[in-house]
Design a protein around this motif. Structure first.
Motif, PDB file in Angstrom:
ATOM      1  N   TRP A 196      -0.967  -0.375 -32.841  1.00 46.07           N
ATOM      2  CA  TRP A 196      -2.359  -0.652 -32.462  1.00 46.07           C
ATOM      3  C   TRP A 196      -2.490  -0.799 -30.948  1.00 46.07           C
ATOM      4  N   ARG A 197      -1.542  -1.491 -30.313  1.00 45.74           N
ATOM      5  CA  ARG A 197      -1.589  -1.692 -28.856  1.00 45.74           C
ATOM      6  C   ARG A 197      -1.401  -0.375 -28.108  1.00 45.74           C
ATOM      7  N   LYS A 198      -0.461   0.449 -28.601  1.00 43.00           N
ATOM      8  CA  LYS A 198      -0.227   1.737 -27.945  1.00 43.00           C
ATOM      9  C   LYS A 198      -1.460   2.643 -28.047  1.00 43.00           C
ATOM     10  N   LEU A 199      -2.085   2.644 -29.219  1.00 39.92           N
ATOM     11  CA  LEU A 199      -3.292   3.453 -29.389  1.00 39.92           C
ATOM     12  C   LEU A 199      -4.421   2.964 -28.493  1.00 39.92           C
ATOM     13  N   LEU A 200      -4.557   1.650 -28.387  1.00 39.31           N
ATOM     14  CA  LEU A 200      -5.624   1.095 -27.555  1.00 39.31           C
ATOM     15  C   LEU A 200      -5.398   1.430 -26.079  1.00 39.31           C
ATOM     16  N   GLU A 201      -4.142   1.345 -25.627  1.00 41.03           N
ATOM     17  CA  GLU A 201      -3.837   1.706 -24.238  1.00 41.03           C
ATOM     18  C   GLU A 201      -4.115   3.188 -23.989  1.00 41.03           C
ATOM     19  N   ALA A 202      -3.744   4.048 -24.949  1.00 41.01           N
ATOM     20  CA  ALA A 202      -4.011   5.477 -24.802  1.00 41.01           C
ATOM     21  C   ALA A 202      -5.508   5.761 -24.796  1.00 41.01           C
ATOM     22  N   LYS A 203      -6.248   5.040 -25.615  1.00 44.09           N
ATOM     23  CA  LYS A 203      -7.703   5.199 -25.651  1.00 44.09           C
ATOM     24  C   LYS A 203      -8.321   4.833 -24.309  1.00 44.09           C
ATOM     25  N   TYR A 204      -7.877   3.719 -23.715  1.00 44.50           N
ATOM     26  CA  TYR A 204      -8.411   3.293 -22.414  1.00 44.50           C
ATOM     27  C   TYR A 204      -8.042   4.285 -21.316  1.00 44.50           C
ATOM     28  N   ARG A 205      -6.813   4.815 -21.371  1.00 49.18           N
ATOM     29  CA  ARG A 205      -6.421   5.811 -20.374  1.00 49.18           C
ATOM     30  C   ARG A 205      -7.305   7.047 -20.462  1.00 49.18           C
ATOM     31  N   PHE A 206      -7.557   7.478 -21.688  1.00 41.70           N
ATOM     32  CA  PHE A 206      -8.417   8.656 -21.857  1.00 41.70           C
ATOM     33  C   PHE A 206      -9.831   8.375 -21.356  1.00 41.70           C
ATOM     34  N   LEU A 207     -10.386   7.204 -21.690  1.00 41.61           N
ATOM     35  CA  LEU A 207     -11.747   6.880 -21.260  1.00 41.61           C
ATOM     36  C   LEU A 207     -11.844   6.819 -19.742  1.00 41.61           C
ATOM     37  N   ASN A 208     -10.840   6.228 -19.100  1.00 42.02           N
ATOM     38  CA  ASN A 208     -10.844   6.192 -17.639  1.00 42.02           C
ATOM     39  C   ASN A 208     -10.806   7.600 -17.050  1.00 42.02           C
ATOM     40  N   TRP A 209      -9.992   8.467 -17.654  1.00 46.18           N
ATOM     41  CA  TRP A 209      -9.873   9.836 -17.157  1.00 46.18           C
ATOM     42  C   TRP A 209     -11.162  10.618 -17.343  1.00 46.18           C
ATOM     43  N   VAL A 210     -11.724  10.595 -18.555  1.00 47.45           N
ATOM     44  CA  VAL A 210     -12.897  11.420 -18.830  1.00 47.45           C
ATOM     45  C   VAL A 210     -14.124  10.908 -18.091  1.00 47.45           C
ATOM     46  N   GLU A 211     -14.243   9.595 -17.904  1.00 47.31           N
ATOM     47  CA  GLU A 211     -15.394   9.065 -17.164  1.00 47.31           C
ATOM     48  C   GLU A 211     -15.291   9.399 -15.685  1.00 47.31           C
ATOM     49  N   ALA A 212     -14.059   9.467 -15.155  1.00 46.10           N
ATOM     50  CA  ALA A 212     -13.895   9.914 -13.772  1.00 46.10           C
ATOM     51  C   ALA A 212     -14.311  11.376 -13.627  1.00 46.10           C
ATOM     52  N   GLN A 213     -13.991  12.197 -14.645  1.00 49.73           N
ATOM     53  CA  GLN A 213     -14.397  13.603 -14.616  1.00 49.73           C
ATOM     54  C   GLN A 213     -15.920  13.735 -14.690  1.00 49.73           C
ATOM     55  N   ILE A 214     -16.548  12.943 -15.542  1.00 51.18           N
ATOM     56  CA  ILE A 214     -18.008  12.991 -15.681  1.00 51.18           C
ATOM     57  C   ILE A 214     -18.681  12.592 -14.375  1.00 51.18           C
ATOM     58  N   LEU A 215     -18.186  11.515 -13.757  1.00 55.68           N
ATOM     59  CA  LEU A 215     -18.777  11.064 -12.494  1.00 55.68           C
ATOM     60  C   LEU A 215     -18.574  12.105 -11.395  1.00 55.68           C
ATOM     61  N   HIS A 216     -17.417  12.770 -11.413  1.00 55.94           N
ATOM     62  CA  HIS A 216     -17.153  13.806 -10.413  1.00 55.94           C
ATOM     63  C   HIS A 216     -18.146  14.962 -10.553  1.00 55.94           C
ATOM     64  N   VAL A 217     -18.429  15.384 -11.787  1.00 52.61           N
ATOM     65  CA  VAL A 217     -19.393  16.462 -12.013  1.00 52.61           C
ATOM     66  C   VAL A 217     -20.791  16.029 -11.582  1.00 52.61           C
TER      67      VAL A 217
END
Length: 419
Positions: free
Chosen positions: A248-269
């Motif tokens: 559960w902890r590993k999945l949550l960390e991976a989820k947060y990493r993905f959200l940080n990455w994709v939101e940075a991409q959205i803001l960049h666009v």
């Protein structure tokens, strides 16, 4: 990421004499001892907030008086283990929230509550007197005889005047919001008026009556779609795990990493889209932009998938980004209602509900123009003339552009199955 700071900094006297005050948002990678220090600072800042709120409410309930800001600052001075400027900034933040809520109550919005919730952690603020730059590091004072917080300063901020620093917790890590003074940009000297029509497929359509620019928002839509699909996979995998387990902890960390990455991409666009729009306005000497407000679109129920797209349509953030970038060139942005602008015929003035990308009038048969260009032209017509005019001239030249986006760099974000 740069953002023009709002009027809060101006109220506190944080201004740039020969430039613009912008906020740079920097993600931090702290060592365990640095993270523990940052946590202690935010915990102490929360104690300041809780004390200020409790005393302010207690005096009203017991004596029927509200303590003013100056008296509160005198009371809390020297009582907490953080920098004195941090204490003052928290007091100022509390009174700003309180005064804003009071104004909303006077306007009839009684559903808004005055500050009442006790905090465990609170954003810490350093003003000029608590900030020192030493050998490429940012030294943030923690008060007399207490260890400071030292952060490596990014190369792009070296040599810039720093006005304020905030330590912010976002999702799964600490961020530093640094208010810096950047050189002023070229001021527009023209007197042209333009209009901007925001859209979900085409992010922005601008026109000055003679020319039009249509900026695609399809890449932005694809990122939102990627976020939705990946989050569904993460939530499905998390629902099968026991809360608190290693999986559960590993999945949550991976989820947060993905959200940080994709939101940075959205803001960049979004930055790339607004940059194209600002460049277009500066080249044509535009002094004022009327921005269509599509708020009513979200109130329509058109099915779960369409409602999801409308709910994730970030037209408000695009407007904020466009406004601060235009402001740096002394171009003003004014919000205006866009009701009926995309469906009203520029020739006969008859309204026809549109279903395709090309405008078609159900009355006179006028067609052949992109409906977003008609919408932007309608916004400009209403803003200048106060109403829709018949037989108005449409832009003679229409340019279609995609935002210039940098390719993502770094590790690929794995799905929940590989996390």
């Amino acid at each position: 990421m740069s953002r023009l700071k709002n009027s809060v900094l101006a109220k506190r006297g944080v201004t740039g004499a020969e430039g613009d005050v912008l906020v740079e948002k920097i993600p931090l990678r702290l060592r365990p001892e640095e993270e523990a220090l940052a946590r202690d600072i935010q915990r102490e800042s929360a104690r300041v907030w809780n004390t200020v709120m409790t005393i302010h409410r207690l005096f009203w309930f017991k004596y029927g008086i509200w303590i003013d800001e100056a008296m509160m600052k005198d009371f809390v001075k020297g009582r907490f283990e953080v920098h004195s400027q941090d204490v003052q900034a928290i007091v100022e933040t509390y009174y700003e929230c309180w005064e804003r809520t009071k104004k909303l109550h006077e306007e009839g919005h009684t559903e808004w509550r005055y500050p009442w919730r006790l905090k465990r952690f609170f954003t810490s603020t350093w003003k000029v007197t608590g900030i020192t730059v030493e050998g490429g590091y940012l030294r943030l004072s923690n008060g007399w005889k207490r260890p400071p917080l030292r952060i490596k300063l990014p190369s792009r901020l070296k040599g810039l005047e720093i006005k304020q620093v905030q330590l912010v917790w976002h999702r799964n890590g600490y961020w530093l919001h640094v208010a810096v003074v950047k050189p002023a940009l070229e001021r527009v000297q023209g007197d042209t008026v333009a209009a901007a029509d925001p859209g979900e497929v085409h992010a922005l359509t601008l026109t000055d009556g003679k020319e039009a620019l249509v900026i695609s928002g399809r890449h932005l839509r694809s990122l939102h779609r990627l976020r939705n699909k990946t989050l569904r996979k993460f939530q499905k995998a998390l629902s099968r795990c026991k809360k608190g387990s290693n999986r559960w902890r590993k999945l949550l960390e991976a989820k947060y990493r993905f959200l940080n990455w994709v939101e940075a991409q959205i803001l960049h666009v979004e930055h790339a889209i607004t940059k194209l729009a600002v460049e277009w306005c500066v080249q044509r000497g535009v002094k004022k932009v009327y921005y269509g407000d599509p708020q009513g679109v979200r109130e329509q129920d058109c099915g779960r998938y369409h409602n999801q797209r409308m709910g994730q349509w970030s037209f408000g953030r695009l407007r904020d980004l466009l406004e601060y970038k235009l402001k740096r060139h002394s171009i003003t942005l004014e919000k205006i209602g866009e009701g009926g602008t995309s469906g009203t015929c520029p020739k006969c003035g008859h309204y026809t509900r549109q279903s395709g990308r090309i405008f078609r009038c159900g009355n006179c048969g006028f067609s052949g123009v992109h409906r977003d260009v008609v919408g932007a032209s309608g916004i400009l017509d209403v803003a200048v003339n106060g109403h829709f005019t018949k037989d108005r001239d449409l832009p003679g030249k229409v340019v279609y552009l995609r935002p210039r986006v940098l390719a993502p760099v770094g590790q690929k974000h794995r799905g929940p199955a590989a996390a």
